[in-house]
Enzyme design. Structure first.
Site, PDB file in Angstrom:
ATOM      1  N   LYS A  49       0.881  -1.173   0.000  1.00 27.08           N
ATOM      2  CA  LYS A  49       0.000   0.000   0.000  1.00 27.08           C
ATOM      3  C   LYS A  49       0.917   1.220   0.000  1.00 27.08           C
ATOM      4  CE  LYS A  49      -2.120   3.111   1.896  1.00 27.08           C
ATOM      5  NZ  LYS A  49      -1.969   4.533   1.463  1.00 27.08           N
ATOM      6  N   GLY A  82       6.591   5.666   8.528  1.00 29.92           N
ATOM      7  CA  GLY A  82       5.715   6.839   8.560  1.00 29.92           C
ATOM      8  C   GLY A  82       5.819   7.539   9.905  1.00 29.92           C
ATOM      9  N   SER A  83       4.713   8.124  10.321  1.00 29.61           N
ATOM     10  CA  SER A  83       4.764   8.960  11.534  1.00 29.61           C
ATOM     11  C   SER A  83       4.674   8.125  12.821  1.00 29.61           C
ATOM     12  CB  SER A  83       3.613   9.962  11.519  1.00 29.61           C
ATOM     13  OG  SER A  83       2.391   9.291  11.777  1.00 29.61           O
ATOM     14  N   GLY A 132       2.315   4.949  13.693  1.00 32.77           N
ATOM     15  CA  GLY A 132       3.059   3.761  14.105  1.00 32.77           C
ATOM     16  C   GLY A 132       2.554   3.186  15.417  1.00 32.77           C
ATOM     17  N   GLU A 185       9.344   2.067  11.319  1.00 37.63           N
ATOM     18  CA  GLU A 185      10.409   3.058  11.124  1.00 37.63           C
ATOM     19  C   GLU A 185       9.715   4.410  11.118  1.00 37.63           C
ATOM     20  OE1 GLU A 185      12.631   5.584  10.382  1.00 37.63           O
ATOM     21  OE2 GLU A 185      12.576   5.108   8.251  1.00 37.63           O
ATOM     22  N   CYS A 211      13.448  10.993   6.873  1.00 31.64           N
ATOM     23  CA  CYS A 211      13.433  10.597   8.293  1.00 31.64           C
ATOM     24  C   CYS A 211      14.784  10.893   8.914  1.00 31.64           C
ATOM     25  CB  CYS A 211      13.183   9.103   8.436  1.00 31.64           C
ATOM     26  SG  CYS A 211      11.745   8.561   7.583  1.00 31.64           S
ATOM     27  N   GLU A 257       8.951  16.304  15.177  1.00 38.71           N
ATOM     28  CA  GLU A 257       9.395  16.150  13.787  1.00 38.71           C
ATOM     29  C   GLU A 257       8.564  17.065  12.882  1.00 38.71           C
ATOM     30  OE1 GLU A 257       8.721  12.422  11.592  1.00 38.71           O
ATOM     31  OE2 GLU A 257      10.825  12.490  11.028  1.00 38.71           O
TER      32      GLU A 257
HETATM   33  C1  UN1 Z   1      13.967   7.936   4.979  1.00 36.26           C
HETATM   34  O1  UN1 Z   1      14.039   9.153   5.009  1.00 36.26           O
HETATM   35  O2  UN1 Z   1      12.971   7.351   5.446  1.00 36.26           O
HETATM   36  O3  UN1 Z   1      19.782   7.566   4.675  1.00 36.26           O
HETATM   37  C2  UN1 Z   1      14.959   7.064   4.343  1.00 36.26           C
HETATM   38  C3  UN1 Z   1      19.101   8.219   3.895  1.00 36.26           C
HETATM   39  C4  UN1 Z   1      18.418   7.501   2.760  1.00 36.26           C
HETATM   40  C5  UN1 Z   1      17.164   6.849   3.233  1.00 36.26           C
HETATM   41  C6  UN1 Z   1      16.256   7.749   4.019  1.00 36.26           C
HETATM   42  N1  UN1 Z   1      19.301   6.524   2.211  1.00 36.26           N
HETATM   43  O4  UN1 Z   1      18.958   9.419   4.011  1.00 36.26           O
END
Ligand code: UN1
Length: 502
Positions: free
Chosen positions: A173, A226-227, A231, A248, A282, A381
């Site tokens: 999804k 996601g957030s 999560g 994550e 992230c 965040e």
């Molecule tokens: C993400 O932002 O969820 O290390 C992944 C990094 C990338 C992956 C980021 N290779 O910034």
């Protein structure tokens, strides 16, 4: 307007709701395509099809599964440019970064395929004679993968390819902001020879389709990026049905710049970490923890470089910072700028929409100084081009501030002092630490993930990738030809001549 369908059981199908939604270019606000708005029934169909696919795929020997993945890797290489251009239109990131996103998918495809001949278990001696012990890896079954919009091909690839390599069938999804990139990625897998039903793709809202997948009794595991808020909800739901869940969930990633750092190197790293991908990673640098000894010089040089960054459509070669993904995100960033000002932080640069003559969602790279660790802009965040500078008077204080967050994904320190560098590796509470390099740019053969609010102990990519999608089975083979009782037959002599057993 081109309308795209969903993939269920090897067929491209319409949604049972008969409704569609628009895929919008965040730089131009043009509609790129229409997508199926799936409902609960579509999730049921996809899960059912996936179990049929699982039957075939899980019985395919791993090195044969790997051949499909190797082929997919080669197809992705051929289509890298087309996919990257599409991604820039759909998600907004600048073209060189979109190419990097596809490259990350190619890398994980080769990496996961390589695991096809490395799905090792372990062997062990038994506590009993004439008995052999080993472990084997077994697939989970049907897994639900829910992916975000910020890495429209790389993150689906991180999840889908190891899950498939391990012998699972997948229901993917993708984020509603970037379904087309995911569809194009999945097309390469079909063309590479993946049997029907092994991968299924449903498009639609997270609150209906995503939630239906999470709650579905036929799904054995959920992998979600996601957030934190979503999560937590997913983890609660998965607890009710005893599903495996790997999460994550973002970060509030710090860069520490010490007074002995190579300042030019640190400047480049902070700029790339904070404003690369318009801060929508992230792993993005959202806190700069600056030693007071270099505060003035570093801040003013950073300001100078930040103000030169060119914000615009990611397809234009001169653009360095693309748009943010959608209106809601733009408004969220604006509201955090207000919050920062109300909390007493000082706006050093940016703070407002950029390129107001253009229709897209552009925001100026923004820096706050005089930020205190307890302020919301230092804790929550934002997921946009906003950097908060916190000044500290020493190394121990820097570590303390860095760890004073609910998250724990990435971190970095710029210093020439090897002792401080190693101490930072020891003390920073997170899944990734960089020394003299920015917080972004993880490579696919190393584990990716974080601690505290960032995750629940799983790691993606790297050697952990297969572990995320397999169960370990312990196997005992007794070739003594008689009943041996573990933990009971303890009186038998440890050393016995063969043939003298009673
Ligand atoms: C993400 O932002 O969820 O290390 C992944 C990094 C990338 C992956 C980021 N290779 O910034």
């Amino acid at each position: 307007m081109q309308e795209y369908r969903m993939l269920i059981g090897g067929e491209w199908v319409n949604s049972t709701t008969t409704e569609t939604f628009a895929d919008i270019n965040p730089a131009t606000l043009e509609t790129l395509a229409l997508l199926q708005l799936a409902g609960y029934k579509d999730v049921d169909r996809a899960v059912e099809a996936a179990w049929k696919g699982f039957k075939v795929w899980s019985e395919t020997p791993p090195p044969k599964r790997a051949e499909v993945l190797f082929k997919a890797a080669r197809l992705l290489e051929e289509r890298k440019e087309d996919l990257a251009v599409l991604m820039t239109k759909e998600m907004g990131k600048i073209l060189p970064e979109a190419r990097g996103d596809v490259q990350e998918a190619i890398d994980i495809a080769y990496y996961a395929a390589g695991e096809g001949r490395r799905m090792f278990g372990e062997t062990s001696s038994s506590e009993l004679r004439d008995k052999f012990c080993m472990t084997v890896l077994r697939p989970l079954g049907v897994v639900g993968l829910i992916t975000p919009w910020n890495f429209p091909v790389a993150i689906p690839a991180w999840k889908v390819l190891p899950a498939l390599m391990a012998g699972n069938a997948v229901v993917l999804k993708p984020a509603s902001d970037t379904p087309l990139s995911a569809i194009k990625f999945v097309e390469t897998l079909l063309e590479a020879g993946l049997p029907p039903g092994t991968i299924n793709l449903v498009t639609g809202a997270g609150s209906t389709v995503g939630a239906a997948l999470v709650k579905h009794p036929g799904v054995r595991a959920i992998s979600f990026t996601g957030s934190l808020e979503t999560g937590k909800w997913i983890m609660g739901e998965c607890a009710k049905s005893m599903k495996r869940v790997s999460l994550e969930l973002g970060g509030k990633n710090p860069v520490i710049v010490m007074d002995d750092a190579d300042l030019e190197l640190a400047l480049e790293g902070v700029l790339w970490g904070a404003f690369g991908t318009t801060g929508q990673r992230c792993t993005a640098t959202s806190r700069l923890i600056l030693h007071e000894g270099v505060r003035e010089e570093f801040s003013s040089r950073l300001l100078e470089k930040t103000e030169k960054l060119k914000v615009g459509d990611g397809l234009l070669p001169e653009t360095e910072v693309g748009p943010v993904i959608n209106r809601a995100q733009l408004e969220k960033i604006e509201s955090y700028v207000r919050i920062g000002q109300e909390e007493g932080a000082k706006l050093l640069s940016g703070g407002k929409r950029a390129n107001s003559e253009l229709p897209g969602y552009f925001f100026e790279p923004t820096i706050f100084t005089d930020v205190k660790p307890e302020m919301r802009i230092a804790r929550e965040e934002i997921f946009g081009p906003v950097l908060s500078i916190i000044t500290v008077s020493g190394f121990e204080e820097a570590l303390e501030v860095a760890n004073n967050t609910a998250y724990g994904l990435s971190s970095a320190i710029y210093t020439k002092d090897i002792s401080k560098a190693f101490r930072a590796v020891e003390k920073l509470e997170c899944g990734i630490t960089y020394i003299n390099a920015p917080t972004i740019g993880a490579e696919v053969h190393l584990p990716f993930g974080g601690v505290k609010g960032t995750g629940n102990g799983f790691r993606e990519a790297g050697p952990e990738a297969i572990r995320e999608f397999t169960e370990v089975k312990a196997v005992y083979i007794d070739y003594s030809g008689k009943l041996q009782k573990a933990q009971i037959d303890t009186s038998a002599p440890a050393v016995q001549e063969r043939g003298t057993e009673q």
